[in-house]
Design an enzyme around this catalytic site. Sequence first.
Site, short mmCIF file in Angstrom:
data_model
loop_
_atom_site.label_atom_id
_atom_site.label_comp_id
_atom_site.label_asym_id
_atom_site.label_seq_id
_atom_site.Cartn_x
_atom_site.Cartn_y
_atom_site.Cartn_z
N LYS A 20 0.75 -1.29 0.00
CA LYS A 20 0.01 0.13 -0.10
C LYS A 20 0.87 1.35 0.01
O LYS A 20 0.62 2.15 -0.83
CB LYS A 20 -0.94 -0.05 1.19
CG LYS A 20 -1.50 1.34 1.49
CD LYS A 20 -2.18 1.40 2.91
CE LYS A 20 -1.27 1.87 3.92
NZ LYS A 20 -1.01 3.02 4.31
N ASN A 21 1.91 1.33 0.99
CA ASN A 21 2.77 2.47 1.04
C ASN A 21 3.63 2.80 0.02
O ASN A 21 4.22 3.65 -0.20
CB ASN A 21 3.50 2.36 2.27
CG ASN A 21 2.47 2.66 3.71
OD1 ASN A 21 1.31 3.02 3.35
ND2 ASN A 21 2.81 2.34 4.72
N CYS A 114 -5.13 8.38 9.67
CA CYS A 114 -5.04 7.47 10.96
C CYS A 114 -4.63 8.62 12.00
O CYS A 114 -3.65 9.23 12.09
CB CYS A 114 -4.14 6.40 10.93
SG CYS A 114 -4.91 5.03 10.29
N ARG A 119 0.11 14.28 13.00
CA ARG A 119 0.25 14.33 11.40
C ARG A 119 0.80 15.71 11.02
O ARG A 119 0.24 16.09 9.96
CB ARG A 119 -0.71 13.75 10.61
CG ARG A 119 -1.30 12.48 11.10
CD ARG A 119 -0.45 11.36 11.55
NE ARG A 119 0.21 10.71 10.46
CZ ARG A 119 -0.19 9.72 9.59
NH1 ARG A 119 -1.38 9.12 9.76
NH2 ARG A 119 0.59 9.05 8.81
N ASP A 305 4.77 0.48 11.97
CA ASP A 305 3.58 -0.08 11.52
C ASP A 305 3.48 -1.55 12.12
O ASP A 305 2.33 -2.24 11.59
CB ASP A 305 3.55 0.03 9.98
CG ASP A 305 3.58 1.25 9.64
OD1 ASP A 305 3.84 1.74 8.34
OD2 ASP A 305 3.37 2.43 10.26
N ARG A 398 -9.38 -1.00 3.71
CA ARG A 398 -8.66 0.09 2.95
C ARG A 398 -7.25 0.13 2.83
O ARG A 398 -6.86 0.31 1.81
CB ARG A 398 -8.75 1.33 4.19
CG ARG A 398 -10.19 2.32 3.94
CD ARG A 398 -10.05 3.42 4.78
NE ARG A 398 -8.64 4.16 4.56
CZ ARG A 398 -8.31 5.32 5.35
NH1 ARG A 398 -8.92 5.51 6.39
NH2 ARG A 398 -7.22 5.77 5.04
#
Length: 425
Positions: A20-21, A114, A119, A305, A398
């Site tokens: 995903k990243n 998230c 952030r 993560d 997601r």
Amino acid sequence: MLKINWWKKLSGVVKISGSKNAALPIIWACLLLRGKITLNNVPKIRDVETFLDIISEIWAKYSWKGNTLILDTKNMESNKLSYEKIKKVRASIFLLSPLLMHFWKINIPFPWGCNIWKRPIDSHLNSLKKIGFDYKYDWENIKISGKLKKGEKIINSGFSVSATENSLIANVLRKWKTILKNVAIEPHVMNLVDLLRKAWADIKIRYSHEIIIEWVEELSSDFEFDIISDYIESGTFMVLAALASEKYLDIENARVCDLYSFIEKLKESGVKIKDLWWDTLRVYRCENIKAVDIQTNIFPGFPTDLQSPFTILQTQANGMSKVHEILFEWRLNWFVELEKMWVKLAILNPHEAIIFGPNNLKPAKVTSWDLRAWMSMVIAWLISEWKTRVTQIEYIYRWYENFVEKLKKLWADIEDSSKATIHSS
Ligand code: EPZ
């Protein structure tokens, strides 16, 4: 709604999906290339679908063949973007550079994502300011405009993953040399570098977390490229294997090369791991888990993560273990949910907590701000001897591709009949 029925020991092979990243910034970088790019191994997850939705609003076209995504960005016209869609995904931050390089002026919502910390985006905005862009922003909205400044520039990326990726995209076409200092070198950042190099960008990596970008006349825009597999998903299934397998699970596309720090900690906890063949690992069930301390860090340190899946492992360990989360202030918040499941723990401060194991996980009504923690609780329910009903399952889609199907293939007694909350009976 996800129904997890009785505790069943898992067995078989799981194939890890694309990262995903890596896929998210790479899709945005392709907007810079004005051509037809074929990306292989793209995970079909909701965040990728949201992205494709957003870029189709600016006239980029795309089509799928299995997990291969064909992007056509030749005719990008407007920058009329949907606020609602952008707000939903933190990774919309990657919009900044490709859109500025096209339209020189943008106005987008603040990309939250998230809720694991405030952030901040100062590294992103300061990097853009360095090369000629002024900005105004509040926690709602960001306005940026300007023109590329002349001359060699040195930019501090603050070891931020997305700020490094944004600076790479913003500077590959700048007519002067750019030196990025304090860059993040996570595998997904390097995958983006490989894509830009495939497009003829001149990018050199220095060991001291430095990236040198030299000017190139033009970038090629008609090629095929492979997205790396997801080392975070791989690490998550390794924990599942140690806790919930009959004997072992085989993990294909495991990205062993990216998981050295994590695998060392698994081994220290007593988990037996066998390297089978090219990037496939056999991870054995561990009956006697040792208590081990972890401290998250930037790559190649222990990935933040994977903090939550490893924490679930430590709830079953014999003894006291410490979790030190360095990167995000609120990424231990989910521990209050673990307490509801009768895990014996102490939160010392926003960055440190202690777990006293082993724990017999009990039913509880829980929730989470962090998708990684959410997935880790699915592991907790798979090892607790209760029937569990999980809601808001769409969140997990997601970031995780076909995870219910993958668990079913491993013989988990699980089914998804969507939409609602968590009741454990
Ligand atoms: C990326 O987020 C990942 N997201 C995150 O993964 C991951 O947790 C994080 O990197 C760290 O590895 C994507 O790649 C889409 P950062 P990012 O900027 O780029 C501070 C997941 O689970 N910082 O590297 O947003 C920041 O507060 C997600 O897949 C500033 O201070 O993270 C944090 O403490 C969650 N100013 C640290 O840097 C800035 O301008 C690292 O954040 C930017 C960051």
